[in-house]
Design a protein around this motif. Structure first.
Motif, PDB file in Angstrom:
ATOM      1  N   GLN A   1     -31.320 -43.897  29.242  1.00  0.00           N
ATOM      2  CA  GLN A   1     -30.773 -45.143  29.762  1.00  0.00           C
ATOM      3  C   GLN A   1     -30.664 -45.104  31.284  1.00  0.00           C
ATOM      4  O   GLN A   1     -31.056 -46.052  31.966  1.00  0.00           O
ATOM      5  CB  GLN A   1     -29.374 -45.408  29.156  1.00  0.00           C
ATOM      6  CG  GLN A   1     -29.363 -45.590  27.665  1.00  0.00           C
ATOM      7  CD  GLN A   1     -29.894 -46.943  27.244  1.00  0.00           C
ATOM      8  OE1 GLN A   1     -29.981 -47.877  28.012  1.00  0.00           O
ATOM      9  NE2 GLN A   1     -30.249 -47.040  25.979  1.00  0.00           N
ATOM     10  N   VAL A   2     -30.142 -44.012  31.821  1.00  0.00           N
ATOM     11  CA  VAL A   2     -29.957 -43.931  33.277  1.00  0.00           C
ATOM     12  C   VAL A   2     -31.304 -43.920  34.002  1.00  0.00           C
ATOM     13  O   VAL A   2     -31.451 -44.524  35.065  1.00  0.00           O
ATOM     14  CB  VAL A   2     -29.054 -42.733  33.676  1.00  0.00           C
ATOM     15  CG1 VAL A   2     -29.754 -41.398  33.487  1.00  0.00           C
ATOM     16  CG2 VAL A   2     -28.540 -42.881  35.092  1.00  0.00           C
ATOM     17  N   GLN A   3     -32.310 -43.272  33.443  1.00  0.00           N
ATOM     18  CA  GLN A   3     -33.641 -43.270  34.059  1.00  0.00           C
ATOM     19  C   GLN A   3     -34.252 -44.662  34.030  1.00  0.00           C
ATOM     20  O   GLN A   3     -34.836 -45.106  35.023  1.00  0.00           O
ATOM     21  CB  GLN A   3     -34.547 -42.269  33.343  1.00  0.00           C
ATOM     22  CG  GLN A   3     -34.146 -40.835  33.553  1.00  0.00           C
ATOM     23  CD  GLN A   3     -34.737 -39.889  32.533  1.00  0.00           C
ATOM     24  OE1 GLN A   3     -35.321 -40.296  31.534  1.00  0.00           O
ATOM     25  NE2 GLN A   3     -34.551 -38.596  32.766  1.00  0.00           N
TER      26      GLN A   3
ATOM     27  N   LYS B   1     -30.003 -37.840  34.763  1.00  0.00           N
ATOM     28  CA  LYS B   1     -29.861 -38.260  36.164  1.00  0.00           C
ATOM     29  C   LYS B   1     -30.793 -37.489  37.089  1.00  0.00           C
ATOM     30  O   LYS B   1     -31.456 -38.089  37.926  1.00  0.00           O
ATOM     31  CB  LYS B   1     -28.416 -38.088  36.642  1.00  0.00           C
ATOM     32  CG  LYS B   1     -27.412 -38.989  35.952  1.00  0.00           C
ATOM     33  CD  LYS B   1     -26.012 -38.772  36.459  1.00  0.00           C
ATOM     34  CE  LYS B   1     -25.485 -37.373  36.290  1.00  0.00           C
ATOM     35  NZ  LYS B   1     -25.287 -36.905  34.925  1.00  0.00           N
ATOM     36  N   THR B   2     -30.861 -36.183  36.932  1.00  0.00           N
ATOM     37  CA  THR B   2     -31.662 -35.370  37.851  1.00  0.00           C
ATOM     38  C   THR B   2     -33.128 -35.779  37.812  1.00  0.00           C
ATOM     39  O   THR B   2     -33.735 -36.021  38.855  1.00  0.00           O
ATOM     40  CB  THR B   2     -31.510 -33.872  37.525  1.00  0.00           C
ATOM     41  OG1 THR B   2     -30.122 -33.523  37.613  1.00  0.00           O
ATOM     42  CG2 THR B   2     -32.314 -33.022  38.499  1.00  0.00           C
ATOM     43  N   LEU B   3     -33.696 -35.908  36.638  1.00  0.00           N
ATOM     44  CA  LEU B   3     -35.096 -36.326  36.531  1.00  0.00           C
ATOM     45  C   LEU B   3     -35.270 -37.746  37.063  1.00  0.00           C
ATOM     46  O   LEU B   3     -36.273 -38.060  37.702  1.00  0.00           O
ATOM     47  CB  LEU B   3     -35.579 -36.233  35.085  1.00  0.00           C
ATOM     48  CG  LEU B   3     -37.071 -36.473  34.886  1.00  0.00           C
ATOM     49  CD1 LEU B   3     -37.895 -35.404  35.605  1.00  0.00           C
ATOM     50  CD2 LEU B   3     -37.407 -36.498  33.409  1.00  0.00           C
ATOM     51  N   GLY B   4     -34.280 -38.587  36.840  1.00  0.00           N
ATOM     52  CA  GLY B   4     -34.329 -39.955  37.337  1.00  0.00           C
ATOM     53  C   GLY B   4     -34.422 -40.046  38.853  1.00  0.00           C
ATOM     54  O   GLY B   4     -34.975 -40.978  39.393  1.00  0.00           O
ATOM     55  N   PHE B   5     -33.874 -39.055  39.531  1.00  0.00           N
ATOM     56  CA  PHE B   5     -33.955 -39.031  40.988  1.00  0.00           C
ATOM     57  C   PHE B   5     -35.128 -38.189  41.495  1.00  0.00           C
ATOM     58  O   PHE B   5     -35.651 -38.428  42.568  1.00  0.00           O
ATOM     59  CB  PHE B   5     -32.639 -38.529  41.593  1.00  0.00           C
ATOM     60  CG  PHE B   5     -31.518 -39.521  41.435  1.00  0.00           C
ATOM     61  CD1 PHE B   5     -31.469 -40.662  42.225  1.00  0.00           C
ATOM     62  CD2 PHE B   5     -30.537 -39.351  40.488  1.00  0.00           C
ATOM     63  CE1 PHE B   5     -30.467 -41.592  42.082  1.00  0.00           C
ATOM     64  CE2 PHE B   5     -29.530 -40.273  40.323  1.00  0.00           C
ATOM     65  CZ  PHE B   5     -29.485 -41.403  41.118  1.00  0.00           C
ATOM     66  N   LEU B   6     -35.544 -37.173  40.714  1.00  0.00           N
ATOM     67  CA  LEU B   6     -36.640 -36.303  41.165  1.00  0.00           C
ATOM     68  C   LEU B   6     -38.012 -36.947  41.069  1.00  0.00           C
ATOM     69  O   LEU B   6     -38.872 -36.698  41.914  1.00  0.00           O
ATOM     70  CB  LEU B   6     -36.632 -34.989  40.381  1.00  0.00           C
ATOM     71  CG  LEU B   6     -35.542 -33.998  40.771  1.00  0.00           C
ATOM     72  CD1 LEU B   6     -35.589 -32.781  39.867  1.00  0.00           C
ATOM     73  CD2 LEU B   6     -35.683 -33.590  42.225  1.00  0.00           C
TER      74      LEU B   6
END
Length: 97
Positions: free
Chosen positions: A60-62, A85-90
């Motif tokens: 959901q966050v991605q 979250k981390t993958l969503g920003f990376l």
């Protein structure tokens, strides 16, 4: 008075949070949005996500943050640990590099 802070998209996507809707039969933090549906993710990154990491569906966050970040906007995201979250920003960082 403190300086004004510019408005930024805010995402609150913990388990069961709002977003692209949970995929049937998967945990509530998994959306039905696929990585290959997001404009701005290169073919190499899509291939790596699918073939190496075995990720096809976003959390959901991605789903809520990737399109916004790739478009160049800032995002402040709040979600539980382990929701992507981390993958969503990376992913957007890799696309810029």
């Amino acid at each position: 008075a403190p300086p004004a802070v510019p408005a930024r998209p805010v995402v609150n996507a913990g388990a069961g949070g709002a977003g692209a809707g949970p995929a049937a039969g998967l945990p509530s933090f998994i959306s039905s949005t696929r990585f290959d549906s997001v404009a701005g993710i290169s073919d190499a990154s899509r291939r790596g996500l699918k073939e190496v990491l075995k990720y096809e569906l976003m959390t959901q966050v991605q789903a809520q943050t990737l399109p916004v970040i790739i478009s160049g906007e800032d995002v402040l995201a709040k979600a539980k640990t382990g929701t992507g979250k981390t993958l969503g920003f990376l992913v957007p960082i890799v696309e810029v590099v």
